[in-house]
Design an enzyme around this catalytic site. Structure first.
Site, mmCIF file in Angstrom:
data_model
loop_
_atom_site.group_PDB
_atom_site.id
_atom_site.type_symbol
_atom_site.label_atom_id
_atom_site.label_comp_id
_atom_site.label_asym_id
_atom_site.label_seq_id
_atom_site.Cartn_x
_atom_site.Cartn_y
_atom_site.Cartn_z
ATOM 1 N N LYS A 3 1.936 -34.257 -19.236
ATOM 2 C CA LYS A 3 2.133 -34.904 -17.853
ATOM 3 C C LYS A 3 0.965 -35.661 -17.279
ATOM 4 O O LYS A 3 0.206 -34.914 -16.856
ATOM 5 C CB LYS A 3 3.097 -33.862 -17.112
ATOM 6 C CG LYS A 3 3.401 -34.693 -15.860
ATOM 7 C CD LYS A 3 4.093 -33.732 -14.911
ATOM 8 C CE LYS A 3 4.595 -34.346 -13.520
ATOM 9 N NZ LYS A 3 5.390 -33.627 -12.646
ATOM 10 N N ARG B 24 8.355 -32.988 -6.750
ATOM 11 C CA ARG B 24 9.734 -32.894 -6.792
ATOM 12 C C ARG B 24 10.049 -31.399 -6.671
ATOM 13 O O ARG B 24 9.318 -30.554 -6.919
ATOM 14 C CB ARG B 24 10.327 -33.493 -8.173
ATOM 15 C CG ARG B 24 11.747 -33.641 -8.189
ATOM 16 C CD ARG B 24 12.216 -34.272 -9.506
ATOM 17 N NE ARG B 24 13.382 -34.173 -9.834
ATOM 18 C CZ ARG B 24 14.115 -33.453 -10.580
ATOM 19 N NH1 ARG B 24 13.035 -32.844 -11.217
ATOM 20 N NH2 ARG B 24 15.309 -33.512 -10.775
ATOM 21 N N ARG C 105 13.954 -27.819 -26.046
ATOM 22 C CA ARG C 105 14.491 -26.497 -26.615
ATOM 23 C C ARG C 105 13.648 -26.272 -27.718
ATOM 24 O O ARG C 105 13.657 -27.060 -28.962
ATOM 25 C CB ARG C 105 16.053 -26.748 -26.546
ATOM 26 C CG ARG C 105 16.809 -25.457 -26.896
ATOM 27 C CD ARG C 105 18.214 -25.648 -27.050
ATOM 28 N NE ARG C 105 18.519 -26.312 -28.297
ATOM 29 C CZ ARG C 105 19.486 -27.222 -28.490
ATOM 30 N NH1 ARG C 105 20.369 -27.945 -27.511
ATOM 31 N NH2 ARG C 105 19.695 -27.655 -29.677
#
Length: 268
Positions: free
Chosen positions: A131, A66, A266
């Site tokens: 991932k 991506r 975050r």
């Protein structure tokens, strides 16, 4: 120590019977090496390749991720393939397609016994927080509707340590599946689930899959940042996806719908 996935080229003659009733849905082509399975399949799609065309490469030298990122693979470390699917209607009907594909991949990995599989908006497959795979969907308008070339890359083994900085820590199926399944069985399970999910998506869009995707959503109700390149575009609490696949983010001004960007957790 987890066993290694055997490095062997996919044999269509072995893969076909494992697909069961879905066998007739796919036209299988295997290449020892190519630049990018999606690049090659997109060109074949333009030349009239049928829906269900599946292109697998042992070695992908210029795989695309991506936002122009690279996705490198080798016979021993990964499984990379692209699938062509044709849809009637306009591009608006395909909103949320990458999320639907992620759901199919997660289901296939769980059917093989993997635990800790999760999804991250819009196209990442997570395993234990790292991932393990990624999805790239490329769309084109054709006279009969739309074509989608769905590129999928999975880490079977951990990528070697090097100079590349990963946006998210990598993970590999060898960490979760021991002994690992034969590549043919892994690919067959992926294809079976993809056919089922894409049929549901074609009939009802992402809305009919949203509840299932939400259950697999790894970052639900967690504080996140939405990045536009290196810039923090906004931050808030991740609420998952809307019925059209848009990201829902609870910010100081209310719930916002976001259509693009990269998510990161975050840190308080």
């Amino acid at each position: 120590m987890a066993q290694l996935f055997p490095a062997c080229q996919i044999d269509p003659g072995r893969l076909g019977p494992l697909l069961g009733p879905a066998r007739g849905r796919f036209t299988i082509v295997v290449l020892a090496e190519c630049s990018s399975t999606s690049t090659v399949l997109l060109e074949r799609a333009r030349q009239g390749a049928p829906s269900g065309s599946l292109l697998i490469a042992d070695d992908q030298t210029a795989g695309r991720g991506r936002r122009g990122r690279s996705w490198l693979s080798s016979p021993s470390a990964g499984l990379t393939f692209s699938l062509l699917w044709r849809f009637a209607g306009t591009v608006a009907r395909l909103a949320g397609l990458s999320l639907a594909v992620g759901l199919a991949v997660a289901r296939a990995l769980e059917r093989l016994g993997a635990t800790g599989v999760g999804l991250k908006w819009p196209n990442d497959i997570l395993l234990g927080g790292g991932k393990v795979g990624g999805i790239l969907v490329e769309l084109e308008t054709v006279p009969a509707g739309m074509l989608a070339v769905i590129g999928i890359g999975l880490n079977l083994q951990m990528p070697p340590a090097g100079d590349e900085a990963f946006i998210h820590p990598p993970a590999a199926l060898s960490q979760a599946l021991s002994p690992p399944p034969d590549r043919h069985r892994l690919l067959a399970e992926l294809m079976i689930e993809l056919a089922a999910v894409l049929d549901r998506f074609d009939a009802g869009g992402f809305a009919v899959l949203r509840a299932d995707w939400q259950r697999q959503h790894a970052w639900q109700d967690r504080p996140v940042r939405l990045l536009d390149g290196e810039r923090v575009d906004r931050q808030g609490i991740c609420l998952g996806a809307d019925e059209d696949g848009a990201l829902l983010l609870q910010t100081a001004t209310g719930i916002e719908r976001c259509l693009s960007g990269d998510l990161s957790l975050r840190v308080a």
